[in-house]
Scaffold this motif. Structure first.
Motif, PDB file in Angstrom:
ATOM      1  N   UNK A  90       4.127   7.228  -6.432  1.00  0.00           N
ATOM      2  CA  UNK A  90       5.211   7.512  -5.502  1.00  0.00           C
ATOM      3  C   UNK A  90       6.493   7.801  -6.265  1.00  0.00           C
ATOM      4  N   UNK A  91       7.371   8.639  -5.730  1.00  0.00           N
ATOM      5  CA  UNK A  91       8.700   8.802  -6.345  1.00  0.00           C
ATOM      6  C   UNK A  91       9.414   7.447  -6.395  1.00  0.00           C
ATOM      7  N   UNK A  92      10.191   7.221  -7.422  1.00  0.00           N
ATOM      8  CA  UNK A  92      10.845   5.925  -7.609  1.00  0.00           C
ATOM      9  C   UNK A  92      11.688   5.515  -6.404  1.00  0.00           C
ATOM     10  N   UNK A  93      12.294   6.490  -5.740  1.00  0.00           N
ATOM     11  CA  UNK A  93      13.142   6.140  -4.590  1.00  0.00           C
ATOM     12  C   UNK A  93      12.343   5.708  -3.369  1.00  0.00           C
ATOM     13  N   UNK A  94      10.998   5.863  -3.418  1.00  0.00           N
ATOM     14  CA  UNK A  94      10.150   5.425  -2.303  1.00  0.00           C
ATOM     15  C   UNK A  94       9.440   4.110  -2.596  1.00  0.00           C
ATOM     16  N   UNK A  95       9.603   3.584  -3.797  1.00  0.00           N
ATOM     17  CA  UNK A  95       8.914   2.353  -4.193  1.00  0.00           C
ATOM     18  C   UNK A  95       9.674   1.134  -3.669  1.00  0.00           C
ATOM     19  N   UNK A  96       8.986   0.294  -2.912  1.00  0.00           N
ATOM     20  CA  UNK A  96       9.530  -0.977  -2.442  1.00  0.00           C
ATOM     21  C   UNK A  96       8.601  -2.081  -2.937  1.00  0.00           C
ATOM     22  N   UNK A 183       1.989  -9.355  10.343  1.00  0.00           N
ATOM     23  CA  UNK A 183       3.415  -9.034  10.330  1.00  0.00           C
ATOM     24  C   UNK A 183       3.905  -8.621   8.947  1.00  0.00           C
ATOM     25  N   UNK A 184       3.013  -8.617   7.966  1.00  0.00           N
ATOM     26  CA  UNK A 184       3.378  -8.201   6.613  1.00  0.00           C
ATOM     27  C   UNK A 184       2.930  -6.770   6.370  1.00  0.00           C
ATOM     28  N   UNK A 185       3.459  -6.131   5.315  1.00  0.00           N
ATOM     29  CA  UNK A 185       3.123  -4.716   5.095  1.00  0.00           C
ATOM     30  C   UNK A 185       1.725  -4.525   4.526  1.00  0.00           C
ATOM     31  N   UNK A 186       1.138  -5.596   3.959  1.00  0.00           N
ATOM     32  CA  UNK A 186      -0.222  -5.515   3.446  1.00  0.00           C
ATOM     33  C   UNK A 186      -1.078  -6.595   4.088  1.00  0.00           C
ATOM     34  N   UNK A 210       0.667  -4.158  -6.745  1.00  0.00           N
ATOM     35  CA  UNK A 210       1.414  -3.172  -7.518  1.00  0.00           C
ATOM     36  C   UNK A 210       0.884  -1.758  -7.268  1.00  0.00           C
ATOM     37  N   UNK A 211      -0.431  -1.623  -7.130  1.00  0.00           N
ATOM     38  CA  UNK A 211      -1.006  -0.303  -6.851  1.00  0.00           C
ATOM     39  C   UNK A 211      -0.501   0.216  -5.503  1.00  0.00           C
ATOM     40  N   UNK A 212      -0.532  -0.634  -4.479  1.00  0.00           N
ATOM     41  CA  UNK A 212      -0.075  -0.191  -3.160  1.00  0.00           C
ATOM     42  C   UNK A 212       1.433   0.011  -3.138  1.00  0.00           C
TER      43      UNK A 212
END
Length: 392
Positions: A90-96, A183-186, A210-212
């Motif tokens: 992912x582009x760095x600005x999309x990494x959370x 309720x969590x993203x993963x 980290x992969x996701x």
């Protein structure tokens, strides 16, 4: 539809010996339905709204791929044979980034009246990770358990233990229900007899996270102690001797070695074991699991991910043990003073009979005659073409 105490609505078959219609456990697609004297051997009838039926099978309307090298594969499911693409950063600005596992990962588990297995799993997670993760557990109902067991479950305040009103909810519907409560993203899918090992510690789980966090993968799977790389594979639909096949290529993800950039021990894949971490919203977008498949839901789930262009990775070093033995369960049973018993033989017998029926339902869903592992080649055609061209 009928309140008659002795008649059941069931698929019917003609008994030619006595020239009479009777309930059948193996109905053909399009079999007639009739009110017949209820018998335990008759198959159940599940009513599905027609628009939901068609919506659930949108994957069968995929156009046939021009790059599909097998020109003989022309039945409807062949549209899912499209080549898959590599997982990208992912582009760095999309990494959370996830900084605390308990804030971004929820364990989901479907069980069938096996609360002792769930208690063992929750204890194992606490011991191996050094923390409790949020858990959503869906159980068949409708009855609660003895006070001793409910009190033991209550020792895990992050666990949402839901007892269904149905006595036979099924894996597909149960997991999807669990997913809607996350309720969590993963979410972290584990069977109720799973146990984390020294190869699935907090640091190992963080690598999957980290992969996701940093790629466009939807799901990253790990290994079961009995299956390791073999049960991570690619699939394709094909015609074999006039029969419609879903062929799967055992160990093909490991053999292709299509390494994920930045993660040398993880490879591109299509199907992994039932041990995986996935993006909650991405899986919700494909509707989760198929509710009508009470078992034999596994390949259907991953086929639908592929058809929706959701990317799958596999990390063989992440190892979870499926403990089918009663290690730790007998001791828990004694602790509860015999107020709970689990008939494992009855469970296995029921599961076997159910799997036969569900396998037929899976084949009907995808319009295939046979689902089997390929014996004459290692990879699906599109992947073999990539390997021959040196594109991997």
């Amino acid at each position: 539809i009928s309140d008659h105490p002795n008649l059941c609505l069931t698929p019917a078959g003609l008994n030619t010996r006595i020239s009479s219609w009777e309930g059948t456990t193996h109905p053909d697609l399009g079999a007639p339905v009739a009110l017949i004297t209820c018998k335990s051997s008759s198959s159940d009838l599940e009513l599905i709204k027609e628009n939901e039926f068609l919506k659930d099978r949108w994957t069968l309307n995929l156009p046939l791929s021009e790059s599909n090298s097998d020109s003989n594969c022309t039945f409807s499911a062949c549209g899912a044979n499209r080549p898959v693409h590599q997982i990208a950063r992912l582009p760095l600005n999309e990494v959370e980034r996830c900084t605390n596992l308990a804030n971004c990962v929820t364990v989901i588990t479907k069980t069938g009246r096996r609360p002792l297995n769930v208690i063992r799993l929750a204890k194992n997670i606490r011991e191996r990770l050094g923390m409790d993760l949020p858990m959503v557990v869906i159980d068949d109902g409708p009855d609660d358990y003895p006070t001793e067991i409910m009190s033991e479950l209550a020792k895990f305040p992050n666990m949402n233990y839901i007892i269904s009103s149905s006595t036979d909810l099924g894996i597909g519907a149960g997991r999807t229900l669990a997913l809607t409560k996350v309720k969590t993203k993963y979410f972290f899918q584990l069977d109720d007899d799973a146990m984390l090992t020294e190869k699935s510690s907090a640091s190992d789980l963080k690598e999957l996270v980290e992969i996701l966090d940093t790629t466009d993968a939807t799901l990253v799977g790990g290994s079961s102690h009995r299956r390791r790389q073999a049960f991570a594979f690619f699939m394709e639909f094909e015609m074999v001797n006039g029969k419609r096949y879903l062929s799967y290529y055992l160990n093909s993800c490991h053999l292709a070695n299509w390494t994920i950039p930045g993660f040398p021990s993880c490879v591109r894949c299509e199907v992994t074991t039932n041990v995986f971490l996935a993006k909650t919203q991405s899986v919700l977008e494909v509707g989760g699991w198929t509710s009508e498949l009470k078992t034999i839901e596994h390949k259907d789930f991953f086929l639908r991910l592929k058809a929706a262009d959701k990317k799958v990775a596999f990390c063989s070093d992440f190892l979870v043990q499926n403990n089918h033995k009663e290690d730790g369960i007998d001791q828990l049973g004694k602790q509860f003073k015999g107020n709970y018993s689990y008939d494992r033989r009855a469970y296995i017998r029921k599961r076997f009979l159910r799997n036969v029926l569900m396998n037929e339902r899976f084949e009907n869903r995808w319009n295939i005659d046979i689902c089997d592992h390929a014996k004459d080649k290692q990879f699906p055609s599109w992947l073999q073409n990539k390997i021959d061209a040196g594109d991997l």
